[in-house]
Design an enzyme around this catalytic site. Sequence first.
Site, PDB file in Angstrom:
ATOM      1  CB  THR A  25      -0.933   0.010   1.208  1.00 31.48           C
ATOM      2  OG1 THR A  25      -1.746  -1.159   1.164  1.00 31.48           O
ATOM      3  CG2 THR A  25      -1.833   1.229   1.191  1.00 31.48           C
ATOM      4  CE1 TYR A 170      -8.864  -1.477   5.087  1.00 31.56           C
ATOM      5  CE2 TYR A 170      -8.163  -2.296   2.951  1.00 31.56           C
ATOM      6  CZ  TYR A 170      -8.066  -1.370   3.966  1.00 31.56           C
ATOM      7  OH  TYR A 170      -7.166  -0.339   3.866  1.00 31.56           O
TER       8      TYR A 170
END
Length: 261
Positions: A25, A170
Amino acid sequence: MSALFTPLELGSLTIPNRIGMSPMTRNRSSASRAAGGAGLIVSEDTLVTQQRSAWPDAPGIWNKAQAAGWKRITDAVHAHGSKMYCQISHPGRCAHPETPEQIAAGVPVYAPSAIAARGGKFYYFPGTPGYVTPTEIPDPAIIIAQFKEAAVNAKEAGFDGVELHAAGGYLVHEFLDSSSNKRIDKWGGSVENHTRFALEILKALREVFGRDVALKVSPNMGMPRQETIATFGHLLREVNKLNIAYVAFLRYMEIQKEFNT
């Protein structure tokens, strides 16, 4: 070491070596990652919907314009002899209603149940607030359809496969974990119901990419040990029946570290 440079069958593909570049990320995607000759490159976390987490410039794959942009990257990766998977995800309760993308989406922050995540900081807008109490998803099938549409876009973009991000707290992970999923319908309660959302998404992805589908999980977050073993044990047994390309495991480690803002 020589074994690293031998071909490997992965799903329906044969990658030229056993060196892979895992998702990172970094709020960017660069074809220069292929220059090192990795057999497989997995993109950074790529969103299937216009909702934004703590990462301000995370890429998306929910529309055709994004697919066209990704096509330039996958073409460059293929030119270097590498294969590339798109890691797809939905932020779930890790989104925030005041982020620009969330406002543009015009939908609330969604999660399996109305339970806020712990902590969280959003450095890129004033006040650096934390996570909020989300809205319970009325019909998870709508989100499954978003994942499938993202897979269609990823295929048009030239990706060789997709990796479902079911880790890190998530949305998909939120359905798996009883601490974030208190539903009493077919999407929660029993082990079978907690795993249903992830498995239905994988089946939808397989309709697009066949065997060239992968799964990323982080089993050691949230639930007590025995419940974790039961839930992820059932998930992995069912995933094995789907005959996907691979499963990636992420180990959660709490790190005490201060970041400069």
